[in-house]
Design a protein around this motif. Structure first.
Motif, short mmCIF file in Angstrom:
data_model
loop_
_atom_site.label_atom_id
_atom_site.label_comp_id
_atom_site.label_asym_id
_atom_site.label_seq_id
_atom_site.Cartn_x
_atom_site.Cartn_y
_atom_site.Cartn_z
N ASP A 478 0.81 -1.22 0.00
CA ASP A 478 0.00 0.00 0.00
C ASP A 478 0.84 1.27 0.00
OD1 ASP A 478 1.04 -0.44 2.47
OD2 ASP A 478 -0.78 0.07 3.60
N HIS A 479 2.12 1.19 -0.38
CA HIS A 479 3.00 2.37 -0.40
C HIS A 479 2.79 3.13 -1.71
CE1 HIS A 479 6.03 0.68 2.78
NE2 HIS A 479 4.76 0.64 3.17
N TYR A 480 1.73 3.89 -1.76
CA TYR A 480 1.41 4.71 -2.92
C TYR A 480 1.21 6.14 -2.46
CZ TYR A 480 0.97 0.27 -5.32
OH TYR A 480 1.26 -0.95 -5.85
N PRO A 481 1.04 7.11 -3.39
CA PRO A 481 0.94 8.52 -2.97
C PRO A 481 -0.05 8.72 -1.83
CG PRO A 481 1.07 8.41 -5.35
CD PRO A 481 0.99 6.99 -4.87
N GLY A 482 0.41 9.43 -0.78
CA GLY A 482 -0.41 9.67 0.40
C GLY A 482 -0.11 8.75 1.55
N TYR A 483 0.77 7.71 1.35
CA TYR A 483 1.07 6.78 2.44
C TYR A 483 2.01 7.46 3.45
CZ TYR A 483 3.11 2.88 4.98
OH TYR A 483 3.56 2.04 5.97
N VAL A 484 1.67 7.34 4.75
CA VAL A 484 2.46 7.89 5.84
C VAL A 484 2.98 6.74 6.68
CG1 VAL A 484 2.46 9.39 7.86
CG2 VAL A 484 1.10 10.01 5.85
N GLU A 485 4.29 6.72 6.91
CA GLU A 485 4.92 5.64 7.68
C GLU A 485 4.54 5.75 9.16
OE1 GLU A 485 7.41 2.25 8.16
OE2 GLU A 485 6.46 3.19 6.42
N PRO A 486 4.08 4.65 9.79
CA PRO A 486 3.75 4.69 11.22
C PRO A 486 5.00 4.74 12.08
CG PRO A 486 3.43 2.48 10.36
CD PRO A 486 3.76 3.34 9.18
N SER A 487 4.82 5.07 13.36
CA SER A 487 5.92 5.16 14.31
C SER A 487 6.52 3.79 14.56
CB SER A 487 5.42 5.76 15.63
OG SER A 487 6.36 5.56 16.66
N TRP A 488 7.80 3.78 14.98
CA TRP A 488 8.43 2.48 15.24
C TRP A 488 7.93 1.85 16.55
CZ3 TRP A 488 14.13 4.56 15.33
CH2 TRP A 488 14.32 5.40 16.42
N PHE A 489 7.07 2.54 17.26
CA PHE A 489 6.39 1.91 18.40
C PHE A 489 5.05 1.31 18.00
CE2 PHE A 489 9.01 5.20 20.61
CZ PHE A 489 9.81 4.32 21.31
N THR A 490 4.73 1.38 16.68
CA THR A 490 3.47 0.86 16.18
C THR A 490 3.76 -0.29 15.23
OG1 THR A 490 2.54 3.08 16.29
CG2 THR A 490 1.32 1.47 15.01
N ARG A 491 2.97 -1.36 15.33
CA ARG A 491 3.12 -2.51 14.43
C ARG A 491 1.74 -2.83 13.87
NH1 ARG A 491 7.12 -6.43 14.00
NH2 ARG A 491 6.49 -8.30 12.87
N PRO A 492 1.42 -2.38 12.64
CA PRO A 492 0.11 -2.69 12.04
C PRO A 492 -0.07 -4.20 11.89
CG PRO A 492 1.25 -0.97 10.82
CD PRO A 492 2.24 -1.54 11.78
N LYS A 493 -1.32 -4.62 11.91
CA LYS A 493 -1.63 -6.04 11.84
C LYS A 493 -1.18 -6.60 10.49
CE LYS A 493 -5.42 -9.32 12.49
NZ LYS A 493 -6.88 -9.47 12.76
N GLY A 494 -0.38 -7.65 10.56
CA GLY A 494 0.11 -8.29 9.35
C GLY A 494 1.17 -7.51 8.61
N ARG A 495 1.70 -6.44 9.18
CA ARG A 495 2.72 -5.61 8.52
C ARG A 495 3.95 -5.50 9.42
NH1 ARG A 495 0.08 -2.34 4.76
NH2 ARG A 495 -1.51 -3.66 3.78
N PRO A 496 5.08 -5.18 8.84
CA PRO A 496 6.28 -4.99 9.68
C PRO A 496 6.15 -3.73 10.54
CG PRO A 496 6.74 -4.42 7.40
CD PRO A 496 5.37 -5.04 7.40
N GLY A 498 6.67 -0.09 12.12
CA GLY A 498 6.89 1.20 11.48
C GLY A 498 8.31 1.69 11.67
N LEU A 499 8.72 2.62 10.79
CA LEU A 499 10.10 3.13 10.81
C LEU A 499 10.19 4.61 11.19
CD1 LEU A 499 11.50 1.46 7.57
CD2 LEU A 499 11.73 0.67 9.92
N ARG A 500 9.06 5.29 11.40
CA ARG A 500 9.13 6.70 11.75
C ARG A 500 9.63 6.85 13.18
NH1 ARG A 500 6.49 10.41 14.71
NH2 ARG A 500 6.26 12.54 13.89
N PRO A 501 10.76 7.54 13.41
CA PRO A 501 11.27 7.69 14.78
C PRO A 501 10.38 8.64 15.59
CG PRO A 501 12.58 8.97 13.27
CD PRO A 501 11.62 8.23 12.42
#
Length: 545
Positions: A478-496, A498-501
């Motif tokens: 889902d990394h298409y225009p408008g995608y915002v990376e979640p914080s590295w304290f967040t882990r979406p379901k079924g996804r690695p 996040g990398l945002r510090p």
């Protein structure tokens, strides 16, 4: 049953028949281009050469030149690049051929700058001079000639009445070499005739000028006689009055003076012989005067050092420089990033030479569109990464001051610090990317290229043919225009994760700087250091409290 059987035979005939529209050499061209993309140039070169000999196409000629460059045959590659760059779109050329013509112009200019040149300049004119390089006669040796780098070139030169000479050289990439050619005359050989020196024509005698006519002189003007100035008769002064002189006073006679009895000289105990002090002034003594003691001048006291100030309040610029090399530790791509900001500090003195500095700083981690992919991942995993993060940092530093002069005008500062940062504003954006030179609708044109020319995917397989780069098959589905990376304290379901510090450690070691204290209560600081967020630099001012 006749219709199904006929249909089956017709389908087999279509599948097994050779392609009707395939041109000569297309099979070798496709095999050679696939081998060149995989980096197998030794296998690709004979296939592409065979395809070019049967039918020329820019889409196969440019990969052939690319392989020549990798093999070190720059002259062959340059000829192909220039040939393709001079072509225009012809009937039958597809999108790949047009893209190859465009890229050949840029590659030709870049390659020409890498090809070394050689110039052979005679030190003096030689009659019948012949210069050979690798057995080939060079018609104009003083003009620059291009050769492949790394090859051993044998240069042979001969001329009438001179001995033959030879030498071996090897040129490097981008080298522009010039050789001064000097030939030894043969013993007993004739010297070349000297060129006659053109004589100057005799100078013409100066032309005689006609005599000038005498100029009539004007008679001197007569001045009228000056009138005599009447002198005044000297005035008579009145006679001075005589001054009456007083008669001399008569002094009364003095009584006879009584003789003064002299005291016998006192005997002093003998002392050890002392050397007279050079600086002690000598005072003349009379019969009734005693010698005065020498006056000692006090020594000048040295100036006292500046007063020590214990508490300082400061502010200034503080920024970081993140070189592209740091991106290379984690993957491929990236760019140099400058992080501007500022800080406010409060420092207190520990002992005589150490400062404990508490600071709060602001940093703006802004990064333009940048290609990046993790290390070891395929080219199809490139993404366009952007950032507009803003952070606050709190830290403490210990600084050792080393005065460079007695007045402590300059001081060398060495220290280290640690702290924590918080990204309170902004986001990190990630978007899948595909090669910008690709032609929409032609899947074969979506091949690896310069990642800094990649563009953002608009959606899955958008543009058409980009399914290997723009898809929903991996973690970046889902990394298409408008995608915002979640914080590295967040882990979406079924996804690695996040990398945002959000909260990150901050460390600087070492930190070195120079302090200038022109006034007692004012100081300027210049400092640099290495930190986990890049190279640190700062310039600030402090005021004593």
């Amino acid at each position: 049953m006749r219709l199904p059987i006929a249909s089956l035979f017709g389908l087999l005939a279509v599948l097994l028949a050779p392609p009707v529209f395939a041109g000569p050499g297309d099979k070798e061209a496709n095999q050679g281009m696939n081998a060149a993309r995989g980096g197998f140039c030794k296998r690709a070169i004979p296939l592409l050469e065979s395809a070019e000999s049967q039918r020329h196409r820019p889409s196969s000629a440019v990969p052939l030149a690319d392989c020549y460059v990798k093999q070190g045959e720059l002259l062959k590659a340059s000829d192909i690049y220039h040939k393709v760059a001079s072509e225009k779109k012809a009937p039958g050329y597809n999108a790949r051929d047009v893209a190859a013509i465009t890229s050949a112009k840029k590659k030709a200019a870049q390659l020409d700058a890498r090809i070394p040149t050689l110039v052979v300049t005679p030190a003096e004119p030689y009659e019948g001079l012949v210069v050979e390089i690798d057995g080939e006669v060079i018609s104009e040796p003083s003009a620059p000639h291009r050769f492949d780098p790394g090859e051993v070139l044998v240069i042979v030169a001969r001329a009438e009445g001179h001995e033959e000479t030879s030498q071996k050289i090897t040129l490097k990439e981008k080298q522009r070499r010039e050789i001064k050619l000097r030939l030894k005359p043969k013993p007993g050989g004739k010297k070349p005739p000297e060129k006659p020196v053109a004589k100057k024509p005799p100078e013409k005698p100066p032309e005689k000028k006609p005599p000038e006519k005498p100029v009539a002189k004007k008679p001197p003007e007569k001045k009228p006689p000056e009138k005599p100035i009447a002198k005044k008769p000297p005035g008579k002064r009145p006679p001075e009055k005589p001054v009456a002189k007083k008669p001399p006073e008569k002094k009364p006679p003095r009584a006879a003076e009584k003789p003064v009895a002299k005291k016998p000289p006192e005997k002093k105990p003998p002392r050890a012989a002392e050397k007279p002090a050079e600086d002690t002034p000598r005072v003349a003594t009379g019969p009734e005067e005693r010698p005065k003691p020498a006056v000692e001048m006090p020594e000048p006291t040295p100036p006292s050092p500046r007063r020590q100030r214990d508490v300082w309040l400061g502010a200034g610029f503080q920024g970081f420089f993140i070189p592209q090399l740091m991106f290379g530790l984690l993957g491929e791509g990236g760019r140099d990033v400058l992080v501007p900001g500022g800080d406010i500090s409060l420092s207190t003195r520990l002992g005589r030479r150490f400062d404990l500095v508490f600071s709060v700083a602001y940093a703006r981690f802004w990064m333009d569109e940048t290609p990046f992919k993790p290390k070891g991942h395929p080219d199809t995993d490139y993404e366009i990464v952007e950032s507009d993060l803003q952070a606050l940092q709190a830290g403490v530093r210990l600084v050792w001051n080393i005065p460079l002069d007695r007045d402590e005008l300059f001081a060398f500062r060495v220290g280290a610090g640690l702290g924590v940062g918080w990204t309170f504003m902004g986001d990190l954006y990630r978007t899948q990317a595909y090669p910008g030179d690709a032609v929409p609708g032609d899947p074969g044109s979506f091949v690896p290229g310069d990642p800094y020319r990649y563009v953002k995917c608009r959606g899955p397989n958008n543009p058409v043919g980009s399914f290997r780069y723009c898809n929903q098959l991996d973690y970046d589905a889902d990394h298409y225009p408008g995608y915002v990376e979640p914080s590295w304290f967040t882990r979406p379901k079924g996804r690695p994760q996040g990398l945002r510090p959000l909260v990150y450690p901050w460390l600087v070691l070492p930190e070195i700087g120079l302090a200038l204290r022109p006034w007692d209560r004012v100081a300027f600081d210049l400092r640099v250091g290495a930190s986990v967020t890049g190279l640190l630099g700062g310039l600030g001012i402090r005021f004593a409290l």
